[in-house]
Write a protein that holds these residues in place. Structure first.
Motif, PDB file in Angstrom:
ATOM      1  N   GLY A  27      22.442  72.800  49.451  1.00 22.64           N
ATOM      2  CA  GLY A  27      21.502  72.017  50.256  1.00 22.64           C
ATOM      3  C   GLY A  27      22.144  71.512  51.529  1.00 22.64           C
ATOM      4  O   GLY A  27      23.360  71.558  51.707  1.00 22.64           O
ATOM      5  N   GLU A  28      21.308  71.034  52.419  1.00 26.44           N
ATOM      6  CA  GLU A  28      21.809  70.531  53.696  1.00 26.44           C
ATOM      7  C   GLU A  28      22.750  69.353  53.472  1.00 26.44           C
ATOM      8  O   GLU A  28      22.414  68.414  52.744  1.00 26.44           O
ATOM      9  N   PRO A  29      23.938  69.396  54.068  1.00 27.36           N
ATOM     10  CA  PRO A  29      24.887  68.294  53.905  1.00 27.36           C
ATOM     11  C   PRO A  29      24.304  66.966  54.390  1.00 27.36           C
ATOM     12  O   PRO A  29      23.515  66.934  55.346  1.00 27.36           O
ATOM     13  N   VAL A  30      24.698  65.896  53.722  1.00 34.48           N
ATOM     14  CA  VAL A  30      24.241  64.548  54.078  1.00 34.48           C
ATOM     15  C   VAL A  30      25.460  63.717  54.446  1.00 34.48           C
ATOM     16  O   VAL A  30      26.425  63.646  53.685  1.00 34.48           O
ATOM     17  N   ALA A  31      25.396  63.087  55.599  1.00 32.17           N
ATOM     18  CA  ALA A  31      26.484  62.224  56.054  1.00 32.17           C
ATOM     19  C   ALA A  31      26.374  60.863  55.387  1.00 32.17           C
ATOM     20  O   ALA A  31      25.285  60.429  54.999  1.00 32.17           O
ATOM     21  N   LYS A  32      27.501  60.189  55.242  1.00 36.30           N
ATOM     22  CA  LYS A  32      27.527  58.836  54.676  1.00 36.30           C
ATOM     23  C   LYS A  32      26.714  57.918  55.568  1.00 36.30           C
ATOM     24  O   LYS A  32      26.959  57.817  56.770  1.00 36.30           O
ATOM     25  N   GLY A  33      25.723  57.257  54.985  1.00 40.05           N
ATOM     26  CA  GLY A  33      24.896  56.323  55.737  1.00 40.05           C
ATOM     27  C   GLY A  33      25.558  54.967  55.856  1.00 40.05           C
ATOM     28  O   GLY A  33      26.355  54.568  55.007  1.00 40.05           O
ATOM     29  N   ARG A  34      25.252  54.280  56.911  1.00 38.29           N
ATOM     30  CA  ARG A  34      25.794  52.938  57.108  1.00 38.29           C
ATOM     31  C   ARG A  34      25.194  51.990  56.072  1.00 38.29           C
ATOM     32  O   ARG A  34      24.031  52.128  55.690  1.00 38.29           O
ATOM     33  N   PRO A  35      25.982  51.031  55.591  1.00 39.27           N
ATOM     34  CA  PRO A  35      25.446  50.074  54.623  1.00 39.27           C
ATOM     35  C   PRO A  35      24.255  49.310  55.211  1.00 39.27           C
ATOM     36  O   PRO A  35      24.235  49.005  56.400  1.00 39.27           O
ATOM     37  N   LEU A  46      24.639  43.728  50.670  1.00 41.87           N
ATOM     38  CA  LEU A  46      24.802  45.034  51.295  1.00 41.87           C
ATOM     39  C   LEU A  46      24.610  46.118  50.241  1.00 41.87           C
ATOM     40  O   LEU A  46      25.036  45.955  49.098  1.00 41.87           O
ATOM     41  N   TYR A  47      23.984  47.212  50.630  1.00 45.50           N
ATOM     42  CA  TYR A  47      23.801  48.328  49.708  1.00 45.50           C
ATOM     43  C   TYR A  47      23.872  49.644  50.462  1.00 45.50           C
ATOM     44  O   TYR A  47      23.638  49.703  51.662  1.00 45.50           O
ATOM     45  N   THR A  48      24.209  50.695  49.733  1.00 47.30           N
ATOM     46  CA  THR A  48      24.270  52.038  50.294  1.00 47.30           C
ATOM     47  C   THR A  48      22.864  52.617  50.302  1.00 47.30           C
ATOM     48  O   THR A  48      22.137  52.483  49.306  1.00 47.30           O
ATOM     49  N   PRO A  49      22.460  53.274  51.392  1.00 42.76           N
ATOM     50  CA  PRO A  49      21.118  53.869  51.439  1.00 42.76           C
ATOM     51  C   PRO A  49      20.886  54.852  50.283  1.00 42.76           C
ATOM     52  O   PRO A  49      21.818  55.528  49.821  1.00 42.76           O
ATOM     53  N   VAL A  50      19.648  54.949  49.815  1.00 44.15           N
ATOM     54  CA  VAL A  50      19.294  55.790  48.676  1.00 44.15           C
ATOM     55  C   VAL A  50      19.636  57.258  48.944  1.00 44.15           C
ATOM     56  O   VAL A  50      20.143  57.951  48.054  1.00 44.15           O
ATOM     57  N   LYS A  51      19.389  57.752  50.159  1.00 38.16           N
ATOM     58  CA  LYS A  51      19.694  59.147  50.482  1.00 38.16           C
ATOM     59  C   LYS A  51      21.181  59.432  50.283  1.00 38.16           C
ATOM     60  O   LYS A  51      21.558  60.470  49.731  1.00 38.16           O
ATOM     61  N   ASP A 111      33.342  63.494  60.218  1.00 38.73           N
ATOM     62  CA  ASP A 111      33.993  62.500  59.357  1.00 38.73           C
ATOM     63  C   ASP A 111      32.999  61.780  58.449  1.00 38.73           C
ATOM     64  O   ASP A 111      33.357  61.356  57.357  1.00 38.73           O
ATOM     65  N   ASN A 112      31.740  61.677  58.864  1.00 37.31           N
ATOM     66  CA  ASN A 112      30.741  61.039  58.010  1.00 37.31           C
ATOM     67  C   ASN A 112      30.340  61.945  56.842  1.00 37.31           C
ATOM     68  O   ASN A 112      30.064  61.468  55.745  1.00 37.31           O
ATOM     69  N   TYR A 113      30.304  63.267  57.072  1.00 38.78           N
ATOM     70  CA  TYR A 113      30.096  64.196  55.956  1.00 38.78           C
ATOM     71  C   TYR A 113      31.255  64.067  54.976  1.00 38.78           C
ATOM     72  O   TYR A 113      31.063  64.007  53.769  1.00 38.78           O
ATOM     73  N   LEU A 114      32.450  64.043  55.519  1.00 37.99           N
ATOM     74  CA  LEU A 114      33.659  63.975  54.699  1.00 37.99           C
ATOM     75  C   LEU A 114      33.672  62.711  53.833  1.00 37.99           C
ATOM     76  O   LEU A 114      34.013  62.751  52.654  1.00 37.99           O
ATOM     77  N   LYS A 115      33.284  61.591  54.401  1.00 37.38           N
ATOM     78  CA  LYS A 115      33.260  60.327  53.661  1.00 37.38           C
ATOM     79  C   LYS A 115      32.304  60.408  52.465  1.00 37.38           C
ATOM     80  O   LYS A 115      32.638  59.966  51.360  1.00 37.38           O
ATOM     81  N   ALA A 116      31.132  61.007  52.674  1.00 41.03           N
ATOM     82  CA  ALA A 116      30.171  61.134  51.568  1.00 41.03           C
ATOM     83  C   ALA A 116      30.724  62.027  50.461  1.00 41.03           C
ATOM     84  O   ALA A 116      30.571  61.733  49.270  1.00 41.03           O
ATOM     85  N   ILE A 117      31.406  63.107  50.853  1.00 38.76           N
ATOM     86  CA  ILE A 117      31.985  64.023  49.861  1.00 38.76           C
ATOM     87  C   ILE A 117      33.086  63.316  49.068  1.00 38.76           C
ATOM     88  O   ILE A 117      33.111  63.364  47.832  1.00 38.76           O
ATOM     89  N   LEU A 118      34.009  62.661  49.763  1.00 36.98           N
ATOM     90  CA  LEU A 118      35.120  61.984  49.069  1.00 36.98           C
ATOM     91  C   LEU A 118      34.616  60.872  48.164  1.00 36.98           C
ATOM     92  O   LEU A 118      35.106  60.700  47.048  1.00 36.98           O
ATOM     93  N   ASP A 119      33.637  60.105  48.625  1.00 36.12           N
ATOM     94  CA  ASP A 119      33.088  59.036  47.783  1.00 36.12           C
ATOM     95  C   ASP A 119      32.394  59.615  46.551  1.00 36.12           C
ATOM     96  O   ASP A 119      32.453  59.029  45.469  1.00 36.12           O
ATOM     97  N   GLY A 120      31.754  60.770  46.702  1.00 37.12           N
ATOM     98  CA  GLY A 120      31.119  61.416  45.561  1.00 37.12           C
ATOM     99  C   GLY A 120      32.125  61.935  44.546  1.00 37.12           C
ATOM    100  O   GLY A 120      31.841  62.015  43.350  1.00 37.12           O
ATOM    101  N   MET A 121      33.312  62.293  45.016  1.00 32.52           N
ATOM    102  CA  MET A 121      34.362  62.811  44.131  1.00 32.52           C
ATOM    103  C   MET A 121      35.157  61.704  43.447  1.00 32.52           C
ATOM    104  O   MET A 121      35.887  61.972  42.488  1.00 32.52           O
TER     105      MET A 121
END
Length: 158
Positions: A27-35, A46-51, A111-121
């Motif tokens: 699927g299309e990559p999703v960048a880490k959203g701002r809190p 503060l919360y992380t966006p649902v997407k 770097d925002n894509y990377l942050k979402a990937i690392l946080d998911g791992m």
């Protein structure tokens, strides 16, 4: 599926290591959203966006299918974010994108894509993403959007 590769042949000229784990997040990559901030009972929260949460969960599931136990020491991660080719582009420009001569320079940032990937791992591939001591990353266009992730332990456990 755990893929084995010769130590040090990661394509980034990096450190050597043992086994290499590779997985694909479709699927299309999703960048880490701002809190985001909200108030509950008069208190700011503060919360992380649902997407972003949903995408990190998708990464976590893809990673868990490959890796049974978090790596104990320093590791290297290589990420290739494959973005869809805009449908409005001409065939010539789309071919250039598939050939690698047209690269995505639009937002979101790599770097925002990377942050979402690392946080998911986190908690699956490694106990904490602070264990990642080497990173290789790129974004490109492709016919099959998604993210290719390669993880390799470096040296011994710390």
């Amino acid at each position: 599926m755990l893929v084995r590769q010769q130590p040090g042949s990661d394509g980034y000229g990096g450190a050597t290591g043992g086994e290499v784990a590779r997985f694909f997040v479709p699927g299309e990559p999703v960048a880490k959203g701002r809190p985001r901030a909200s108030t509950i009972g008069g208190k700011a929260r503060l919360y992380t966006p649902v997407k972003t949460q949903n995408y990190e969960n998708l990464v976590r599931m893809a990673c868990a299918n490959i890796i049974d136990v978090p790596l104990p020491g320093p590791c290297a991660v290589s990420v290739t974010a494959v973005l869809p080719i805009p449908q409005s582009w001409s065939k010539k420009r789309a071919q250039a994108a598939l050939g690698g001569t047209e690269r995505p320079t639009k937002r979101p940032d790599l770097d925002n894509y990377l942050k979402a990937i690392l946080d998911g791992m986190n908690g699956v591939a490694f106990s904490d993403d602070s264990q990642v001591v080497e990173i290789g990353a790129r974004k490109q266009y492709g016919a099959r959007p998604g993210v290719w992730v390669e993880l390799r332990q470096i040296g011994g456990a710390q």
